[in-house]
Design a protein around this motif. Structure first.
Motif, PDB file in Angstrom:
ATOM      1  N   ALA A  49       0.962  -1.308   0.045  1.00  0.00           N
ATOM      2  CA  ALA A  49      -0.144  -0.051  -0.122  1.00  0.00           C
ATOM      3  C   ALA A  49       0.787   1.191  -0.045  1.00  0.00           C
ATOM      4  N   LEU A  50       0.172   2.342  -0.672  1.00  0.00           N
ATOM      5  CA  LEU A  50       1.075   3.627  -0.359  1.00  0.00           C
ATOM      6  C   LEU A  50      -0.046   4.678  -0.085  1.00  0.00           C
ATOM      7  N   THR A  51       0.540   5.917   0.536  1.00  0.00           N
ATOM      8  CA  THR A  51      -0.199   6.916   0.623  1.00  0.00           C
ATOM      9  C   THR A  51       0.581   8.330   0.369  1.00  0.00           C
ATOM     10  N   THR A  52       0.067   9.037  -0.419  1.00  0.00           N
ATOM     11  CA  THR A  52       0.770  10.276  -0.806  1.00  0.00           C
ATOM     12  C   THR A  52       0.846  11.135   0.392  1.00  0.00           C
ATOM     13  N   TRP A  53       1.841  12.084   0.682  1.00  0.00           N
ATOM     14  CA  TRP A  53       2.001  12.816   1.812  1.00  0.00           C
ATOM     15  C   TRP A  53       1.157  13.931   1.843  1.00  0.00           C
ATOM     16  N   ARG A  54       0.994  14.761   0.687  1.00  0.00           N
ATOM     17  CA  ARG A  54       0.440  15.789   0.451  1.00  0.00           C
ATOM     18  C   ARG A  54      -1.027  15.769   0.675  1.00  0.00           C
ATOM     19  N   THR A  55      -1.830  14.700  -0.112  1.00  0.00           N
ATOM     20  CA  THR A  55      -3.030  14.742  -0.248  1.00  0.00           C
ATOM     21  C   THR A  55      -3.818  13.423   0.468  1.00  0.00           C
ATOM     22  N   GLY A  56      -3.137  12.509   0.874  1.00  0.00           N
ATOM     23  CA  GLY A  56      -3.657  11.372   1.537  1.00  0.00           C
ATOM     24  C   GLY A  56      -4.070  10.160   0.442  1.00  0.00           C
ATOM     25  N   THR A  57      -3.931  10.530  -0.804  1.00  0.00           N
ATOM     26  CA  THR A  57      -4.375   9.525  -1.778  1.00  0.00           C
ATOM     27  C   THR A  57      -3.815   8.291  -1.727  1.00  0.00           C
ATOM     28  N   THR A  58      -4.438   7.041  -1.659  1.00  0.00           N
ATOM     29  CA  THR A  58      -3.827   5.739  -1.317  1.00  0.00           C
ATOM     30  C   THR A  58      -4.055   4.936  -2.515  1.00  0.00           C
ATOM     31  N   ALA A  59      -3.280   3.839  -2.403  1.00  0.00           N
ATOM     32  CA  ALA A  59      -3.310   2.609  -3.484  1.00  0.00           C
ATOM     33  C   ALA A  59      -2.789   1.344  -2.761  1.00  0.00           C
ATOM     34  N   TYR A  60      -3.482   0.534  -3.122  1.00  0.00           N
ATOM     35  CA  TYR A  60      -3.323  -0.874  -2.613  1.00  0.00           C
ATOM     36  C   TYR A  60      -3.143  -2.208  -3.609  1.00  0.00           C
ATOM     37  N   ALA A  61      -2.266  -3.211  -3.408  1.00  0.00           N
ATOM     38  CA  ALA A  61      -2.278  -4.333  -3.901  1.00  0.00           C
ATOM     39  C   ALA A  61      -3.701  -5.009  -3.913  1.00  0.00           C
ATOM     40  N   ASP A  62      -3.886  -5.846  -4.810  1.00  0.00           N
ATOM     41  CA  ASP A  62      -5.360  -6.287  -4.902  1.00  0.00           C
ATOM     42  C   ASP A  62      -5.260  -7.328  -3.839  1.00  0.00           C
ATOM     43  N   SER A  63      -4.249  -7.819  -3.216  1.00  0.00           N
ATOM     44  CA  SER A  63      -4.311  -9.002  -2.275  1.00  0.00           C
ATOM     45  C   SER A  63      -4.741  -8.276  -0.881  1.00  0.00           C
ATOM     46  N   VAL A  64      -4.815  -7.036  -0.759  1.00  0.00           N
ATOM     47  CA  VAL A  64      -4.990  -6.518   0.627  1.00  0.00           C
ATOM     48  C   VAL A  64      -6.024  -5.474   0.649  1.00  0.00           C
ATOM     49  N   LYS A  65      -6.687  -5.295  -0.711  1.00  0.00           N
ATOM     50  CA  LYS A  65      -7.591  -4.218  -0.977  1.00  0.00           C
ATOM     51  C   LYS A  65      -9.031  -4.651  -0.210  1.00  0.00           C
ATOM     52  N   GLY A  66      -9.463  -3.497   0.367  1.00  0.00           N
ATOM     53  CA  GLY A  66     -10.567  -4.003   1.519  1.00  0.00           C
ATOM     54  C   GLY A  66     -10.473  -4.270   2.812  1.00  0.00           C
ATOM     55  N   ARG A  67      -9.183  -4.620   2.876  1.00  0.00           N
ATOM     56  CA  ARG A  67      -8.759  -5.264   4.439  1.00  0.00           C
ATOM     57  C   ARG A  67      -7.742  -4.190   5.130  1.00  0.00           C
ATOM     58  N   PHE A  68      -6.850  -3.759   4.127  1.00  0.00           N
ATOM     59  CA  PHE A  68      -5.765  -2.825   4.720  1.00  0.00           C
ATOM     60  C   PHE A  68      -6.206  -1.358   4.448  1.00  0.00           C
ATOM     61  N   THR A  69      -5.878  -0.480   5.448  1.00  0.00           N
ATOM     62  CA  THR A  69      -5.971   0.826   5.080  1.00  0.00           C
ATOM     63  C   THR A  69      -4.620   1.576   5.471  1.00  0.00           C
ATOM     64  N   CYS A  70      -4.177   2.626   4.645  1.00  0.00           N
ATOM     65  CA  CYS A  70      -2.832   3.316   5.010  1.00  0.00           C
ATOM     66  C   CYS A  70      -3.384   4.778   4.818  1.00  0.00           C
ATOM     67  N   VAL A  71      -2.905   5.181   6.085  1.00  0.00           N
ATOM     68  CA  VAL A  71      -3.399   6.742   6.197  1.00  0.00           C
ATOM     69  C   VAL A  71      -2.234   7.596   6.994  1.00  0.00           C
ATOM     70  N   ARG A  72      -2.094   8.863   6.539  1.00  0.00           N
ATOM     71  CA  ARG A  72      -0.815   9.674   7.213  1.00  0.00           C
ATOM     72  C   ARG A  72      -1.479  10.480   7.963  1.00  0.00           C
ATOM     73  N   ASP A  73      -0.752  10.806   8.961  1.00  0.00           N
ATOM     74  CA  ASP A  73      -1.297  11.836   9.934  1.00  0.00           C
ATOM     75  C   ASP A  73      -0.021  12.712  10.031  1.00  0.00           C
ATOM     76  N   LYS A  74      -0.537  14.065   9.427  1.00  0.00           N
ATOM     77  CA  LYS A  74       0.655  15.205   9.196  1.00  0.00           C
ATOM     78  C   LYS A  74       1.056  15.663  10.595  1.00  0.00           C
ATOM     79  N   ALA A  75      -0.095  15.888  11.733  1.00  0.00           N
ATOM     80  CA  ALA A  75       0.221  16.532  12.791  1.00  0.00           C
ATOM     81  C   ALA A  75       1.176  15.609  13.572  1.00  0.00           C
ATOM     82  N   LYS A  76       1.082  14.261  13.575  1.00  0.00           N
ATOM     83  CA  LYS A  76       2.046  13.562  14.461  1.00  0.00           C
ATOM     84  C   LYS A  76       3.159  12.961  13.506  1.00  0.00           C
ATOM     85  N   ASN A  77       3.197  13.531  12.180  1.00  0.00           N
ATOM     86  CA  ASN A  77       4.342  12.886  11.303  1.00  0.00           C
ATOM     87  C   ASN A  77       4.473  11.651  11.484  1.00  0.00           C
ATOM     88  N   MET A  78       3.287  10.571  11.124  1.00  0.00           N
ATOM     89  CA  MET A  78       3.136   9.299  11.196  1.00  0.00           C
ATOM     90  C   MET A  78       2.676   8.805  10.030  1.00  0.00           C
TER      91      MET A  78
END
Length: 123
Positions: A49-78
């Protein structure tokens, strides 16, 4: 730049959940995107999976789509990867890394790899 650091791995039962964290200690994330990869023994490292830092747009491998969620927290830098409905085949070491090129899913486009965190899914 300093490597990233993953945490949050461990043992979980099939169908359970885990949240992995990716930190860029002592510096802000400066990349275009942060990606999660995994590598089982004897296999190539694969994109998860990936998330873009600026907008939070995500992409996932088919094997994890619907089960995994990738998020960024700018305030926590995580960056987090929430993994639900885990399966035995999700057992492996998970890594996070950065890329300056948005949309890339190959490991060669990523740098500053962390040491990885082991996730083991037991039945």
């Amino acid at each position: 730049q300093a490597q990233l650091a993953e945490s949050g791995g461990g043992l979980v039962q099939t169908g359970g959940s885990k949240r992995l964290s990716c930190a860029a200690s002592e510096r802000p994330f400066s990349s275009a995107a942060v990606g999660w990869f995994r590598q089982a023994p004897g296999k190539e490292r694969e994109f998860v999976a990936l998330t873009t830092w600026r907008t939070g747009t995500t992409a996932y491998a088919d094997s994890v789509k619907g089960r995994f969620t990738c998020v960024r927290d700018k305030a926590k830098n995580m960056v987090y990867q929430q993994m639900n409905n885990l399966k035995a085949e999700d057992t492996t070491v998970y890594y996070c890394a950065e890329t300056v090129i948005v949309g890339r899913t190959h490991e060669f486009d990523y740098v500053n790899w962390g040491q990885g965190t082991q996730v083991t899914v037991s039945s």
